[in-house]
Design an enzyme around this catalytic site. Structure first.
Site, short mmCIF file in Angstrom:
data_model
loop_
_atom_site.label_atom_id
_atom_site.label_comp_id
_atom_site.label_asym_id
_atom_site.label_seq_id
_atom_site.Cartn_x
_atom_site.Cartn_y
_atom_site.Cartn_z
CG ASP A 13 -1.77 1.17 1.42
OD1 ASP A 13 -1.57 2.17 0.71
OD2 ASP A 13 -2.68 1.11 2.29
CE1 TYR A 234 -3.64 -5.99 15.13
CE2 TYR A 234 -3.57 -3.61 15.10
CZ TYR A 234 -4.19 -4.78 14.77
OH TYR A 234 -5.38 -4.75 14.08
CE LYS A 237 -6.23 -7.31 11.68
NZ LYS A 237 -5.73 -8.28 12.65
P1 13P Z 1 -5.36 -0.57 4.76
O1 13P Z 1 -4.68 -1.60 5.65
O2 13P Z 1 -5.99 -1.15 3.56
O3 13P Z 1 -4.44 0.58 4.46
O4 13P Z 1 -6.59 -0.01 5.60
C1 13P Z 1 -6.32 0.66 6.75
C2 13P Z 1 -7.52 1.03 7.52
O5 13P Z 1 -7.35 1.37 8.65
C3 13P Z 1 -8.85 0.95 6.91
O6 13P Z 1 -9.83 1.46 7.79
MG MG Z 2 -4.11 2.06 3.25
MG MG Z 3 -5.07 -2.09 1.99
#
Ligand code: 13P
Ligand code: MG
Ligand code: MG
Ligand code: 13P
Length: 371
Positions: A13, A234, A237
């Protein structure tokens, strides 16, 4: 049997168009420009795509896995795209490029990596999956269905070349260990682990003796690196990628896709902190909106020939997946109504390193002992 070819899928990203929504086309064009320069030199072929705000580079080459030139190429493409993202003021520009310094491998620097070196078969169908707003363990359930569940994959029962089952390499993302489990014999042990997708993630699947495929060659590989590297701290994601080979001793393309017909619950979604259904979508809908989601998965199908990527086919661009999408919308709505309550919000334990400490710190003098 053909030549050895390596498929490298590397994603990051590097900035979102309107928050964490989608990759700006200029970022894809920038990355394409970088890869185009080295076709027939460093790489055989490439395809650049996105899922949500994640830029995905699909490359074929003859350099093997963990090759510093290939990783350097991906790093260069991400850096250039991140620069464009900054110029455009895109959100979270350079988000996943956690380090300035590249030293030969993108692992641990933020990008997700799924690579497999294979002996190209005369016909080599491969599907590249990429998900946004979730984590590596999101592949556990679909990978189990594809390669171990006869209710999903008819071939496990009726194709003699698959009847012996498959081996699963499972990574413990917290203790940095791995274990191999063989199915069907060790199915219950496998499920005991992978049913906790935040802790255990399937990294690779291998065939067994009796398969027409060399048992040393993976038939599926997922990205898990970032989770592995940052385990214990952490930082969100990982929006993982997955590469799956199909047919002729492996699950058929339709058996691979069937694993996504059930939009199972995955962790991620808003602020990486909520459970929601994984919705299989065509590229056109690979752009999460509601509550930054719900989490999405795309599937691009290729035939690989002499290292060239023939395709892609947008595998979820089929009304046959409308019902999965409809179910995902219903489940998303149901989950959303829980607001800040678990199990929509991820568990207390999962927030222990992020939001909870600040709240507890603020209230610490107001807590009184019971009795
Ligand atoms: P991404 O991990 O896709 O950048 O999304 C982050 C997020 O906090 C979406 O609410
Ligand atoms: Mg993002
Ligand atoms: Mg993302
Ligand atoms: P900020 O708006 O503070 O960047 O964080 C929210 C976010 O985008 C995570 O989803």
């Amino acid at each position: 049997m053909g030549e050895r070819v390596t498929i490298s899928v590397i994603k990051a990203d590097v900035g979102g168009l309107v928050g964490h929504h989608v990759v700006h086309p200029a970022l894809e064009e920038t990355a394409e420009g970088v890869l185009e320069e080295v076709v027939d030199e460093l790489i055989y072929d490439y395809f650049v795509t996105h899922v949500g705000d994640d830029l995905v580079l699909i490359m074929t080459h003859g350099k093997g896995e963990d090759n510093s030139e290939i990783h350097g190429l991906a790093w260069k493409a991400f850096q250039k795209a991140a620069k464009v993202a900054k110029e455009l003021g895109l959100y979270g520009a350079g988000q996943d490029l956690l380090s300035e310094a590249f030293s030969g491998n993108v692992k641990g620097l933020g990008p997700g990596v799924a690579e497999m070196s294979i002996t190209e078969r005369p016909s080599e169908p491969v599907i590249v999956f990429a998900a946004d707003k979730t984590e590596a363990g999101a592949w556990n359930l679909p990978l189990f269905k594809m390669f171990a569940d006869p209710f999903n994959t008819a071939g496990l029962i009726i194709d003699p070349s698959m009847h012996q089952g498959f081996r699963f390499e499972v990574w413990d993302l917290v203790e940095h260990k791995k274990v191999e489990l063989s199915c069907p014999e060790e199915m219950y042990d496998l499920l005991a682990l992978i049913g906790s997708p935040g802790r255990f993630a399937i990294k690779r699947v291998y065939p067994k003796q009796g398969s027409p495929i060399d048992p040393n060659e993976p038939v599926a590989v997922a990205s898990t690196e970032r989770l592995y590297e940052i385990a214990g701290r952490y930082v969100g994601k990982d929006d993982p990628v997955l590469v799956v080979r199909a047919q002729h001793g492996l699950p058929a393309v339709g058996e691979v896709l069937e694993a996504f017909a059930f939009p199972h619950l995955v962790a991620g979604w808003m602020r990486g902190s909520h459970w929601g259904p994984l919705m299989p979508v065509p590229l056109e809908y690979a752009a999460p909106t509601r509550f930054d989601g719900p989490p999405r998965v795309i599937g691009l199908g290729f035939q690989i020939k002499d290292g060239r990527l023939i395709g892609p086919e947008d595998m979820f661009a089929d009304p046959a997946f409308d019902y999965a999408r409809e179910m995902a919308n219903k489940v998303a709505d149901y989950m959303r109504r829980h607001g800040p309550f678990e199990p929509h919000r991820v568990s207390y334990h999962d927030l222990e390193y992020t939001s909870m400490p600040a709240v507890l710190e603020k209230l610490k003098d107001r807590f009184r002992p019971l009795e």
